[in-house]
Design an enzyme around this catalytic site. Structure first.
Site: not given
Ligand code: SD4
Length: 325
Positions: A85, A188, A206, A216, A218-219, A239-240, A242
């Site tokens: 990841s 991430t 990430t 794409r 993310g955050d 994390t999580g 995005g």
């Molecule tokens: C995202 N937040 O690209 C990131 C992915 C992620 O743990 O896992 N974070 O959305």
């Protein structure tokens, strides 16, 4: 873990101000407490944070800058092919491209970011160079790659045999569904640190959601969403999923809550509750970690299962985050 006594001391200082109407200058309060304690702290997301913290801690112990600690710390995760990841070995997008996102922020509100960067093992170091060598905050795609190559980074194949096999399996099973990324592959690394001089910095890096649509983002590379640092107050990273974290500008929200007097855990909880209230139909996971100017830390997540690694007072430990449901 921050001792109950330390917590009481710092909350009493802020609380006294609220009762008497005296408004403490948070910068001064934090600075003086930290000067007495002079304790570095580094905190990062997920189990892989343990290994990354080791490198960051050495730098902090050696009187290094928090900025160097977080950059070097997350590079450990970026280079690990077994972490699917982040960085090398990260799952590709649905077309088979490994595209990386990262951002970094220092104690002077300087920020740098890269997104949709291909073939570069350490996007966090490119983000740092964007911050230090350009008048910009964010470079993406081809421009980010060109900037990296011009500054001595080497092109590398980041798709490992393991990630390629996972991608091929996903294509077969999911028939190239455009809107079904691998929602489980999002670990991430976000790392925030406080150094012996009482300065805060943060880094987040990430490969994003596995098998995402091409392009794409993310955050994680978005300042304010995936990471935010205010050296007067504290730092937070996320994390999580995005898409959900961006919608509430999560990390900035956490820092602003700390500015208003919330503890790091309470501040993360506010962001999680905001996310669950605003993002309709949210069924994934999102978590935040935070560290304040006094060296207090915490985390909170939407669901059970989120862990974060903390190195403080000579001990590196994995903590099961509190969660909403
Ligand atoms: C995202 N937040 O690209 C990131 C992915 C992620 O743990 O896992 N974070 O959305």
């Amino acid at each position: 873990m921050v001792s109950r006594r330390k917590f009481i001391i710092s909350s009493t200082v802020v609380g006294a101000g609220l009762v008497t109407g005296f408004k403490p200058d948070i910068k001064d309060v934090g600075f003086s407490i930290n000067q007495q304690q002079n304790q570095p702290v580094v905190i990062s997301t997920w189990q892989h944070g343990i290994e990354a913290n080791e490198v960051a801690w050495e730098i902090l112990l050696d009187n290094g800058r928090a900025l160097d600690a977080v950059e070097q710390g997350v590079r450990v995760t970026e280079a690990d092919p077994n972490i699917t990841s982040v960085g090398y070995g990260g799952y590709p997008d649905r077309d088979g491209n490994v595209t990386l996102d990262a951002c970094i922020m220092d104690e002077n509100c300087n920020a740098g970011s890269v997104a949709f960067l291909k073939n570069i093992m350490h996007p966090i170091s490119v983000a740092r160079l964007v911050m230090e060598k350009t008048p910009h905050v964010m470079l993406v795609g081809e421009g980010a790659l060109r900037f990296a190559l011009a500054n001595g980074f080497q092109k590398e194949n980041l798709l490992t045999a393991q990630s390629k096999a996972a991608w091929e399996k996903w294509i077969k099973e999911n028939n190239y569904t455009p809107y079904k990324p691998d929602e489980k592959n999002h670990d991430t690394i976000g790392m925030i640190a406080l150094d012996k001089n009482g300065n805060l910095s943060g880094a987040c890096t990430t490969s994003g959601l596995g098998f995402k649509m091409q392009g794409r983002i993310g955050d994680s590379p978005i300042i304010g969403a995936g990471l935010y640092v205010d050296n007067e107050v504290g730092a937070a990273t996320a994390t999580g999923l995005g898409e959900a974290i961006i919608k509430i500008v999560g990390s900035h929200l956490v820092v602003e809550q700390m500015r208003m007097g919330k503890s790091p855990t309470e501040a993360c909880k506010v962001a999680v509750e905001r996310l669950l209230k605003k993002v309709k139909g949210f069924s994934d996971i999102a978590g935040f970690i935070a560290l304040n100017k006094q060296g207090e830390y915490g985390g909170y997540s939407t669901n059970f299962g989120f862990q974060y690694a903390v190195y403080s007072e000579g001990e590196n430990k994995l903590i099961n985050s509190e969660f909403a449901k």
